[in-house]
Write an enzyme that holds these catalytic residues in place. Structure first.
Site, PDB file in Angstrom:
ATOM      1  N   GLU A  13       0.814  -1.214   0.000  1.00  0.00           N
ATOM      2  CA  GLU A  13       0.000   0.000   0.000  1.00  0.00           C
ATOM      3  C   GLU A  13       0.854   1.274   0.000  1.00  0.00           C
ATOM      4  O   GLU A  13       0.350   2.354  -0.298  1.00  0.00           O
ATOM      5  CB  GLU A  13      -0.943  -0.015   1.207  1.00  0.00           C
ATOM      6  CG  GLU A  13      -1.986  -1.121   1.099  1.00  0.00           C
ATOM      7  CD  GLU A  13      -2.782  -1.363   2.379  1.00  0.00           C
ATOM      8  OE1 GLU A  13      -3.935  -1.795   2.276  1.00  0.00           O
ATOM      9  OE2 GLU A  13      -2.253  -1.137   3.481  1.00  0.00           O
ATOM     10  N   MET A 176      -9.272  -2.596   8.551  1.00  0.00           N
ATOM     11  CA  MET A 176      -8.780  -2.941   9.887  1.00  0.00           C
ATOM     12  C   MET A 176      -7.946  -1.849  10.572  1.00  0.00           C
ATOM     13  O   MET A 176      -7.303  -2.115  11.575  1.00  0.00           O
ATOM     14  CB  MET A 176      -7.968  -4.254   9.793  1.00  0.00           C
ATOM     15  CG  MET A 176      -8.818  -5.404   9.259  1.00  0.00           C
ATOM     16  SD  MET A 176      -7.917  -6.940   8.976  1.00  0.00           S
ATOM     17  CE  MET A 176      -7.546  -7.426  10.633  1.00  0.00           C
ATOM     18  N   GLU A 177      -7.934  -0.631   9.997  1.00  0.00           N
ATOM     19  CA  GLU A 177      -7.114   0.436  10.603  1.00  0.00           C
ATOM     20  C   GLU A 177      -7.806   1.812  10.630  1.00  0.00           C
ATOM     21  O   GLU A 177      -7.513   2.638  11.503  1.00  0.00           O
ATOM     22  CB  GLU A 177      -5.779   0.623   9.842  1.00  0.00           C
ATOM     23  CG  GLU A 177      -4.849  -0.561   9.868  1.00  0.00           C
ATOM     24  CD  GLU A 177      -5.187  -1.614   8.813  1.00  0.00           C
ATOM     25  OE1 GLU A 177      -5.863  -1.259   7.814  1.00  0.00           O
ATOM     26  OE2 GLU A 177      -4.812  -2.773   8.994  1.00  0.00           O
ATOM     27  N   ASP A 200     -12.265  -6.588  -2.456  1.00  0.00           N
ATOM     28  CA  ASP A 200     -13.148  -7.758  -2.318  1.00  0.00           C
ATOM     29  C   ASP A 200     -14.499  -7.274  -1.808  1.00  0.00           C
ATOM     30  O   ASP A 200     -14.652  -6.105  -1.478  1.00  0.00           O
ATOM     31  CB  ASP A 200     -12.536  -8.781  -1.339  1.00  0.00           C
ATOM     32  CG  ASP A 200     -12.304  -8.161   0.038  1.00  0.00           C
ATOM     33  OD1 ASP A 200     -11.186  -7.710   0.300  1.00  0.00           O
ATOM     34  OD2 ASP A 200     -13.267  -8.083   0.820  1.00  0.00           O
TER      35      ASP A 200
HETATM   36  N1  ADE Z   1      -9.189  -5.281   3.802  1.00  0.00           N
HETATM   37  C1  ADE Z   1      -9.486  -5.643   2.534  1.00  0.00           C
HETATM   38  N2  ADE Z   1     -10.583  -6.428   2.505  1.00  0.00           N
HETATM   39  C2  ADE Z   1     -10.991  -6.554   3.799  1.00  0.00           C
HETATM   40  C3  ADE Z   1     -12.057  -7.248   4.422  1.00  0.00           C
HETATM   41  N3  ADE Z   1     -12.918  -7.984   3.708  1.00  0.00           N
HETATM   42  N4  ADE Z   1     -12.181  -7.175   5.772  1.00  0.00           N
HETATM   43  C4  ADE Z   1     -11.290  -6.448   6.495  1.00  0.00           C
HETATM   44  N5  ADE Z   1     -10.263  -5.779   5.961  1.00  0.00           N
HETATM   45  C5  ADE Z   1     -10.114  -5.824   4.616  1.00  0.00           C
END
Ligand code: ADE
Length: 232
Positions: A13, A176-177, A200
């Site tokens: 990233e 997650m951040e 995703d």
């Molecule tokens: N980062 C990228 N895809 C994610 C997901 N499905 N859940 C948490 N963090 C992610």
């Protein structure tokens, strides 16, 4: 003088940004390498914070205390929670919250941080506008949306949890951040924005899609950032 802290959780990233910057010094703190210098003639500190909310929060505090950054940008990938956000699209944060903060047994609504005056951290409006303008300029074929980032120490990959994040928190993307970066920026009164490309759909297909799309998705954000920093 402005100095922009740029945080990515993973090397992929930030690698493109680091490759394009002029580095003046590299400082190690808390196991993180802070690359200080310029990107497009703009003072920046670029750092890979590692995955998850604790790493992200520590990183913000170091950027505030040791580097006195004036703005914070979080770049990376995320899972989509919004049917209008497809893989490859970009989400720019309107705000961010912690989806795994739950003190509901004591009567607090899910996501609320007890004894704080704020649990939904608003992004800086000017940074959001600059991010959107740069995205439309450098990635004209990519759909960009303003929305809510919901964060937790959890990779979201299933319908049940995805539906919960949509209905309970009105999330547009999960990662997650972001909420920790927003929370830390709020406490330090530093304007911030989170820019996430969708890798995703946070459902049963997420574990398959994520490795295939993460690299391309992260590149979209890097391109946008290189255009954006000099306008801040
Ligand atoms: N980062 C990228 N895809 C994610 C997901 N499905 N859940 C948490 N963090 C992610």
């Amino acid at each position: 003088m402005k100095k922009i802290g740029i945080i990515g959780a993973m090397e992929l990233e930030v690698e493109e940004l680091k490759a394009n910057m002029q580095v003046t010094q590299i400082i190690k703190k808390a196991g993180m390498e802070f690359f200080e210098g310029t990107l497009n003639a703009t003072p920046v500190v670029i750092v890979r914070c590692g995955i998850g909310k604790v790493n992200a929060a520590l990183c913000v505090q170091i950027l505030a205390d040791a580097f006195q950054v004036t703005h914070i940008i979080n770049t990376g990938v995320a899972g989509s929670l919004n049917a209008g956000l497809d893989i490859g699209d970009i989400l720019i944060s309107k705000d961010a919250l912690h989806h795994d903060m739950d003190v509901s047994p004591l009567g607090y609504a899910p996501g609320v941080v007890p004894q704080m005056d704020c649990s939904v951290f608003p992004a800086d409006e000017r940074l959001c506008r600059l991010a959107k303008d740069s995205c439309e300029k450098v990635n004209p074929d990519i759909h960009v949306l303003m929305g809510r980032v919901v964060s937790g120490d959890q990779f979201i990959a299933g319908k049940e949890i995805k539906d919960k994040l949509i209905h309970l928190f009105q999330g547009d993307c999960a990662e997650m951040e972001g909420a920790s970066i927003a929370h830390g920026s709020y406490l330090n009164q530093i304007p911030f924005v989170i820019i996430r490309a969708i890798s995703d759909k946070a459902d049963d297909s997420a574990t398959m899609d994520y490795p295939s799309f993460e690299k391309a998705a992260a590149k979209h954000c890097a391109k946008l950032l290189m255009d954006m920093v000099e306008k801040i």
